[in-house]
Every structure is written in C-alpha cells, then in structure tokens.
Design an enzyme around this catalytic site. Structure first.
Site, PDB file in Angstrom:
ATOM      1  N   ARG A 171       0.845  -1.196   0.000  1.00 18.45           N
ATOM      2  CA  ARG A 171       0.000   0.000   0.000  1.00 18.45           C
ATOM      3  C   ARG A 171       0.878   1.243   0.000  1.00 18.45           C
ATOM      4  NH1 ARG A 171      -1.233   3.807   3.404  1.00 18.45           N
ATOM      5  NH2 ARG A 171      -0.123   2.815   5.126  1.00 18.45           N
ATOM      6  N   VAL A 172       0.417   2.242  -0.745  1.00 21.62           N
ATOM      7  CA  VAL A 172       0.969   3.593  -0.644  1.00 21.62           C
ATOM      8  C   VAL A 172      -0.204   4.544  -0.485  1.00 21.62           C
ATOM      9  CG1 VAL A 172       3.143   3.209  -1.878  1.00 21.62           C
ATOM     10  CG2 VAL A 172       1.088   3.805  -3.170  1.00 21.62           C
ATOM     11  N   SER A 173       0.061   5.674   0.178  1.00 19.04           N
ATOM     12  CA  SER A 173      -1.011   6.604   0.538  1.00 19.04           C
ATOM     13  C   SER A 173      -1.435   7.534  -0.586  1.00 19.04           C
ATOM     14  CB  SER A 173      -0.583   7.450   1.735  1.00 19.04           C
ATOM     15  OG  SER A 173      -0.300   6.623   2.824  1.00 19.04           O
ATOM     16  N   THR A 174      -0.530   7.820  -1.509  1.00 20.25           N
ATOM     17  CA  THR A 174      -0.863   8.773  -2.576  1.00 20.25           C
ATOM     18  C   THR A 174      -0.672   8.132  -3.938  1.00 20.25           C
ATOM     19  OG1 THR A 174       1.387   9.672  -2.656  1.00 20.25           O
ATOM     20  CG2 THR A 174      -0.154  10.735  -1.129  1.00 20.25           C
ATOM     21  N   GLN A 210       2.884   7.893  -5.686  1.00 20.09           N
ATOM     22  CA  GLN A 210       3.845   6.904  -5.196  1.00 20.09           C
ATOM     23  C   GLN A 210       3.544   5.568  -5.861  1.00 20.09           C
ATOM     24  OE1 GLN A 210       2.489   7.374  -1.084  1.00 20.09           O
ATOM     25  NE2 GLN A 210       4.569   8.015  -0.520  1.00 20.09           N
TER      26      GLN A 210
END
Length: 166
Positions: A31-34, A37
């Site tokens: 997972r990445v938040s943005t 990325q």
C-alpha cells in the site's frame, strides 16, 4: 510412492503412509497513501522473501492512494475475502504500517486472519504471527501503536501547516 509395511518386534505390522509436503501459499499486500507513489520497492522485497523460502505466491493485493487509517480498502477487502476462502496460508507485508495505521483495525484484521488459520508476516520487522512466536505478537502490538501515533503526528502537522497558510 506406495505404502510400506513396517514389521514391529511384537509380530504386528503397521503401515507407514507417504508424507506429502505442500508449499506455503503466501499472498503479499502492499500500500501507498498517494497516487504519485508506487509499491514496486515493497513488491520486490516481498517477492524475494517468498522466493527465498520456495513458497508459492498466493496473489498480490495492492492499494494505491489509500490511507492506512481506513479499515476498508479495495485490495485489502479482496485479501480478507480470499483469506476466508483459504486461498493462501499467510499474508506478507513489507512493514506493519503498510497493512494499517489503526491499532483497532489492525487487531481486528489480524484476529480475523488468525481465525481463518492465516499467518501474518511483516518482513522488514521480523514479525510473524505463527503460534510458536509470542514475542513477535507482542512486538506487533507495540509497532501497531507506533504506526497509529505516527499517523496522528502527520495529521497534526498537516493541519498545523494548513492553519499557518490561511
């Protein structure tokens, strides 16, 4: 390979059955938040982790642009549904904060995985919920709390920056 008889000293015969070993099926979650990325570095490490153990890749679940504070994310929801169907034996993540940044949600998800007989491994932190590893489960709780604390600090700094800009 057939069955083999073993003759015991008491004159009886017992039968040994051949042992079948199946490879561990390990899914990966990244997972990445943005959306600017990507998860490639996490996925590279996770794939290598599985390969080093000669495990089978049980599927890749990738969430891009979702906060770890959210209990529901598309790939995470699919992973949990597939865990319920016993499609894999374990879930590997790069770091615990990739799986979640809420102690409550993380504990609920880990309990659910455990009820399905699915192991959870955070590879960069040496955490494994295997039943023979109680110290790892303790560290998992501590690091989950740290991840939630980090999320709150980021949120606080962001709000402070927005207020200063106004």
């Amino acid at each position: 390979m057939g069955l083999h008889g073993v003759f015991r000293s008491d004159g009886l015969t017992s039968v040994r059955k051949p042992c079948t070993i199946t490879a561990m099926r390990c899914s990966v979650y990244a997972r990445v938040s943005t959306t600017d990325q990507n998860c490639e570095s996490q996925l590279k490490e996770l794939r290598e982790f599985i390969d080093r153990r000669s495990w089978e890749n049980g599927g890749e679940y990738i969430d891009t642009g979702f906060s770890g504070a959210k209990a529901s994310r598309p790939a995470l929801d699919r992973l949990m549904a597939d865990a319920a169907k016993h499609k894999f034996d374990c879930v590997a993540v790069y770091k615990i904060d990739r799986f979640g940044r809420s102690v409550l949600h993380l504990n609920q998800q880990l309990a659910t995985l455990g009820s399905y007989g699915v192991r959870f491994i955070a590879i960069s932190q040496g955490l494994d919920t295997d039943q023979s590893n109680p110290s790892s489960r303790l560290m998992l709780q501590i690091l989950a709390s740290v991840a939630e604390f980090e999320r709150e600090m980021i949120r606080e700094r962001t709000l402070s920056g927005v207020r200063a800009a106004i």
